[in-house]
Write a protein that holds these residues in place. Structure first.
Motif, PDB file in Angstrom:
ATOM      1  N   VAL A  67       0.900  -1.153   0.000  1.00  0.00           N
ATOM      2  CA  VAL A  67       0.000   0.000   0.000  1.00  0.00           C
ATOM      3  C   VAL A  67       0.940   1.205   0.000  1.00  0.00           C
ATOM      4  CG1 VAL A  67      -1.861   1.211   1.175  1.00  0.00           C
ATOM      5  CG2 VAL A  67      -1.775  -1.289   1.243  1.00  0.00           C
ATOM      6  N   ASN A  94       2.500   5.032  -0.780  1.00  0.00           N
ATOM      7  CA  ASN A  94       2.352   6.475  -0.927  1.00  0.00           C
ATOM      8  C   ASN A  94       3.241   6.828  -2.110  1.00  0.00           C
ATOM      9  OD1 ASN A  94       2.337   9.237  -0.872  1.00  0.00           O
ATOM     10  ND2 ASN A  94       3.408   9.405   1.084  1.00  0.00           N
ATOM     11  N   GLY A 144      -1.615   7.397  -4.226  1.00  0.00           N
ATOM     12  CA  GLY A 144      -1.134   6.163  -3.619  1.00  0.00           C
ATOM     13  C   GLY A 144      -1.547   5.017  -4.510  1.00  0.00           C
ATOM     14  N   THR A 173      -7.501  -0.243  -1.520  1.00  0.00           N
ATOM     15  CA  THR A 173      -7.959   0.985  -2.179  1.00  0.00           C
ATOM     16  C   THR A 173      -8.809   1.807  -1.222  1.00  0.00           C
ATOM     17  OG1 THR A 173      -7.880  -0.127  -4.333  1.00  0.00           O
ATOM     18  CG2 THR A 173      -9.205   1.882  -4.189  1.00  0.00           C
ATOM     19  N   LEU A 221      -6.608   3.683   1.166  1.00  0.00           N
ATOM     20  CA  LEU A 221      -6.051   4.893   0.559  1.00  0.00           C
ATOM     21  C   LEU A 221      -7.081   6.021   0.549  1.00  0.00           C
ATOM     22  CD1 LEU A 221      -4.132   3.191  -2.367  1.00  0.00           C
ATOM     23  CD2 LEU A 221      -3.100   4.401  -0.421  1.00  0.00           C
ATOM     24  N   GLU A 225      -7.444   7.436   3.954  1.00  0.00           N
ATOM     25  CA  GLU A 225      -6.259   8.213   4.343  1.00  0.00           C
ATOM     26  C   GLU A 225      -6.138   9.537   3.592  1.00  0.00           C
ATOM     27  OE1 GLU A 225      -3.427   4.512   5.789  1.00  0.00           O
ATOM     28  OE2 GLU A 225      -3.043   5.406   3.824  1.00  0.00           O
ATOM     29  N   TYR A 242      -6.124  10.130   0.145  1.00  0.00           N
ATOM     30  CA  TYR A 242      -5.516  10.173  -1.185  1.00  0.00           C
ATOM     31  C   TYR A 242      -6.573  10.586  -2.207  1.00  0.00           C
ATOM     32  CZ  TYR A 242      -1.293   7.985   0.554  1.00  0.00           C
ATOM     33  OH  TYR A 242      -0.127   7.734   1.227  1.00  0.00           O
ATOM     34  N   SER A 270      -5.837   6.497  -6.722  1.00  0.00           N
ATOM     35  CA  SER A 270      -5.096   5.251  -6.558  1.00  0.00           C
ATOM     36  C   SER A 270      -4.567   4.885  -7.940  1.00  0.00           C
ATOM     37  CB  SER A 270      -5.992   4.137  -6.014  1.00  0.00           C
ATOM     38  OG  SER A 270      -5.231   2.967  -5.809  1.00  0.00           O
TER      39      SER A 270
END
Length: 183
Positions: free
Chosen positions: A103, A105, A119, A144, A147, A150, A152, A155
């Motif tokens: 996963v 970044n 990400g 996914t 991400l 978090e 993002y 993806s």
């Protein structure tokens, strides 16, 4: 994303990519794809698969040597990418790793005047005896979602030849390439 924007993004993320010895050693007949999913549009209901309760998912927290044994069964060339402190998300069968992915970044890049946090899952693999059961794709779906949670914006799937598999989750091909460059 327009093609020229995708090309600019690709070169920002992977400078001098086509000059890499590993890329130059690929067969001329092989075509790979770069894929993108705008996480604001990610729909967790796009792909549904009921799995046995013996299948669980989570970040790997065990002995890296054990993880490397599983990675080597899938692709021995990937072992070098799993030795660090990177985040690895896994599918487990009765507590044993059967599927895995990074996963990542990937970074923040400017596209069309807008800064985008990107990400993505990488080095996605499933042990041969556990393939075609939905475990790998559910694992990528969950990675996914992580991400997205978090913060993002996108993806990104880099360097794949199984675009139709990722498309089941909503990923779209933005570029195709061969060892000679972008098509």
């Amino acid at each position: 994303m327009e093609k020229q924007e995708a090309i600019t993004l690709f070169h920002s993320m992977h400078p001098n990519f086509f000059e890499n010895e590993d890329i130059q050693s690929l067969s001329e007949d092989w075509t790979f794809e770069e894929m993108l999913l705008r996480l604001e549009e990610f729909d967790t209901h796009k792909y549904e698969k009921k799995l046995d309760t013996s299948i669980t998912f989570g970040f790997f927290e065990g002995n890296r040597a054990e993880l490397l044994k599983v990675v080597e069964q899938v692709d021995s060339d990937w072992a070098e990418f799993f030795g660090g402190e990177d985040r690895v998300f896994c599918g487990y069968h009765n507590g044993k790793v059967v599927s895995f992915c990074h996963v990542n970044n990937i970074g923040t890049y400017e596209v069309n005047g807008q800064k985008l946090k990107i990400g993505g899952p990488g080095c996605v693999g499933t042990l041969p005896e556990y393939r075609d059961k939905g475990i790998g794709l559910i694992m990528v779906k969950k990675a996914t979602q992580i991400l997205k949670d978090e913060g993002y914006d996108y993806s990104y799937i880099h360097y794949t030849y199984v675009a139709q598999w990722y498309a089941k989750l909503g990923y779209e091909t933005i570029l195709k390439w061969t060892k000679k460059g972008i098509l």
